[in-house]
Write a protein that holds these residues in place. Structure first.
Motif, short mmCIF file in Angstrom:
data_model
loop_
_atom_site.label_atom_id
_atom_site.label_comp_id
_atom_site.label_asym_id
_atom_site.label_seq_id
_atom_site.Cartn_x
_atom_site.Cartn_y
_atom_site.Cartn_z
N HIS A 111 23.96 0.28 2.77
CA HIS A 111 23.65 -1.10 3.17
C HIS A 111 23.59 -1.27 4.69
N VAL A 112 24.33 -0.45 5.41
CA VAL A 112 24.41 -0.57 6.87
C VAL A 112 24.29 0.83 7.46
N THR A 113 23.55 0.92 8.57
CA THR A 113 23.45 2.17 9.31
C THR A 113 23.29 1.86 10.78
N VAL A 114 23.38 2.87 11.61
CA VAL A 114 23.27 2.70 13.06
C VAL A 114 22.19 3.62 13.58
N THR A 115 21.62 3.24 14.73
CA THR A 115 20.59 4.04 15.38
C THR A 115 20.59 3.73 16.85
N ALA A 116 19.90 4.55 17.63
CA ALA A 116 19.82 4.33 19.08
C ALA A 116 19.05 3.05 19.36
N ALA A 117 19.58 2.23 20.24
CA ALA A 117 18.94 0.95 20.53
C ALA A 117 17.57 1.12 21.18
N GLU A 118 17.35 2.25 21.86
CA GLU A 118 16.06 2.48 22.53
C GLU A 118 14.91 2.62 21.54
N ARG A 119 15.19 2.83 20.27
CA ARG A 119 14.14 2.99 19.27
C ARG A 119 13.67 1.66 18.69
N LEU A 120 14.33 0.54 19.05
CA LEU A 120 14.05 -0.75 18.45
C LEU A 120 13.51 -1.73 19.48
N TRP A 121 12.93 -2.81 18.96
CA TRP A 121 12.61 -3.94 19.83
C TRP A 121 13.91 -4.64 20.20
N LEU A 122 14.10 -4.88 21.51
CA LEU A 122 15.32 -5.49 21.99
C LEU A 122 14.98 -6.75 22.77
N PRO A 123 15.74 -7.80 22.60
CA PRO A 123 15.49 -9.02 23.38
C PRO A 123 15.83 -8.82 24.85
N ASP A 124 15.04 -9.46 25.70
CA ASP A 124 15.23 -9.36 27.15
C ASP A 124 16.27 -10.40 27.57
N VAL A 125 17.53 -10.05 27.45
CA VAL A 125 18.63 -10.94 27.80
C VAL A 125 19.33 -10.39 29.03
N ASN A 126 19.34 -11.17 30.09
CA ASN A 126 19.97 -10.76 31.34
C ASN A 126 20.75 -11.93 31.92
N ALA A 127 21.62 -11.61 32.86
CA ALA A 127 22.34 -12.65 33.60
C ALA A 127 21.40 -13.25 34.64
N LEU A 128 21.29 -14.57 34.64
CA LEU A 128 20.33 -15.25 35.50
C LEU A 128 20.93 -15.72 36.82
N ASN A 129 22.21 -15.96 36.86
CA ASN A 129 22.83 -16.49 38.09
C ASN A 129 23.97 -15.61 38.58
N ALA A 130 23.92 -14.32 38.27
CA ALA A 130 24.98 -13.40 38.70
C ALA A 130 24.37 -12.03 38.96
N VAL A 131 25.09 -11.24 39.72
CA VAL A 131 24.67 -9.87 40.03
C VAL A 131 25.35 -8.94 39.05
N GLY A 182 19.55 -15.25 29.81
CA GLY A 182 18.24 -15.50 29.22
C GLY A 182 17.24 -14.48 29.72
N SER A 183 15.98 -14.72 29.42
CA SER A 183 14.92 -13.82 29.85
C SER A 183 14.56 -14.10 31.30
N ARG A 184 14.35 -13.05 32.07
CA ARG A 184 13.95 -13.20 33.46
C ARG A 184 12.48 -13.58 33.60
N HIS A 185 11.72 -13.45 32.54
CA HIS A 185 10.32 -13.83 32.58
C HIS A 185 10.19 -15.33 32.37
N HIS A 186 9.14 -15.89 32.87
CA HIS A 186 8.92 -17.33 32.74
C HIS A 186 8.53 -17.65 31.31
N GLY A 187 9.44 -18.33 30.61
CA GLY A 187 9.16 -18.67 29.22
C GLY A 187 9.45 -17.49 28.31
#
Length: 387
Positions: A111-131, A182-187
């Motif tokens: 029912h559950v398995t794991v795989t390398a995240a680089e093989r999947l589509w990943l959401p572009d989530v980053n810190a917007l107001n921090a380094v 959020g995403s660093r891209h506009h929209g």
């Protein structure tokens, strides 16, 4: 097969001699057999997963409206007073639906398995107001896949962001800082929402105590943004105790000076001002820069001013009492009217002309002392009202 043979052996033993111990052993065997049946044939699951990912295009968005749910687990947070910055160590748990990654759990036996995240589509989530410090937050971390097409991934952040220090309640001040993701891209190409996190947040001991982490959703730069507000409280019990002790000592010195005659008053007033000034100088060496001064420092600064005014009032009263010229009629009338409310008789019983100035000096001294004691009462109330 071994699990089935074990269950049969335990069943035969139960048929011969049923007992509570036998029942407990049976539950253990059944539980272990159920646990081993969870992804038992890992090589088969790995082969099936490779075949599914061979036709998977990670550059394309998942079908339908993509809704990414985010939950932030704060593991460490502290404030650097010298640079007015906040450092945050946190893990962000992301979940989304990708039906291209679904399978038949019965045929796979998993029912559950794991795989390398680089093989999947990943959401572009980053810190917007921090380094972000260090390498990319998700490199080397594996994603968890569920048979119904749900993907769970963890991002780890080491963030540093500037903070506008609010020191009004120092040394027991509380600071609030908001981190936006959020995403660093506009929209953004996906909808980012905040999910309640049920895991235990680490409330560690140190100079700063992590009080709470509250989540909000907002819109910024045309894309969905998830924001969390981190609340930190300073732990400086020694500073708070020292400030209260200095204020109490200086207030008692001023109160004692008010009970003395004007000639003996300046020494205690100067001692009170020196006590408060020494603490202010030592506190300024530890206090970081901010837009507003701490309330406790304002109180002690005002107390120094009160001590100076008490000494100046005593000198003024002695100067008025030393006047030898005949008093004007208006002064005589004022002293006569005030003598019905308070005792203005000279303590040494001097001449009539000099006693008018002495009575005026006593009246002036009593008025100044009453105003000083009222100001002292207000300062103590203001200090006690500091959170």
């Amino acid at each position: 097969m071994f699990a089935q043979q074990g269950r049969r052996a335990v069943a035969r033993s139960m048929a011969r001699a049923p007992s509570p111990l036998t029942a407990a052993l049976l539950l253990c065997v059944v539980g272990s057999a159920g646990a081993t049946s969870f992804c038992f044939n890992t090589s088969y699951v790995s082969t099936q997963l490779d075949l599914m990912l061979a036709e998977y295009e990670r550059a394309e968005l998942p079908p339908g409206a993509v809704r990414v749910r985010a939950a932030l687990d704060v593991q460490h947070a502290t404030i650097d007073d010298s640079t007015a910055t906040v450092r945050l160590l946190a893990a962000m748990h992301l979940n989304w639906e990708d039906k291209r990654l679904s399978w038949n759990a019965s045929s796979w036996g998993c029912h559950v398995t794991v795989t390398a995240a680089e093989r999947l589509w990943l959401p572009d989530v980053n810190a917007l107001n921090a380094v972000t410090g260090g390498n990319a937050a998700g490199v080397g971390l594996r994603a968890r896949l569920f048979s119904e097409g749900r993907v769970a991934w963890v991002l780890r952040f080491d963030l540093t962001t500037p903070l506008s220090l609010a020191l009004q309640a120092w040394p027991t001040d509380v600071q609030h800082v908001t981190f936006k993701f959020g995403s660093r891209h506009h929209g953004g190409l996906f909808n980012l929402s905040v999910e309640d996190f049920s895991h235990a947040t680490v409330f560690e001991s140190g100079t700063w105590e992590l009080v709470k982490v509250s989540s909000t959703e907002s819109t910024w730069r045309g894309g969905d943004v998830a924001a969390w507000q981190v609340t930190l409280r300073r732990r400086a019990a020694a500073h708070a105790l020292a400030a209260g002790s200095v204020l109490a000592a200086a207030a008692l010195l001023l109160l004692g000076a008010a009970l003395l005659p004007p000639a003996a008053r300046p020494a205690l007033a100067a001692t009170a001002a020196l006590t408060a000034s020494l603490w202010l100088v030592s506190a300024l060496a530890r206090l970081p820069g901010a837009a507003a001064a701490p309330q406790v420092m304002r109180v002690l600064s005002a107390l120094c001013v009160c001590a100076a005014l008490q000494g100046a009032g005593a000198a003024l009263a002695r100067r008025v009492a030393a006047v030898t010229s005949p008093p004007p009629a208006a002064l005589r009338s004022l002293v006569t009217a005030a003598s019905s409310l308070c005792n203005l008789a000279p303590p040494d019983g001097s001449s009539a002309e000099w006693s008018a100035w002495a009575a005026a000096a006593q009246l002036l001294d009593q008025v100044l002392q009453a105003a000083l004691l009222f100001a002292l009462f207000v300062l103590v109330c203001v200090y006690l009202a500091i959170p």
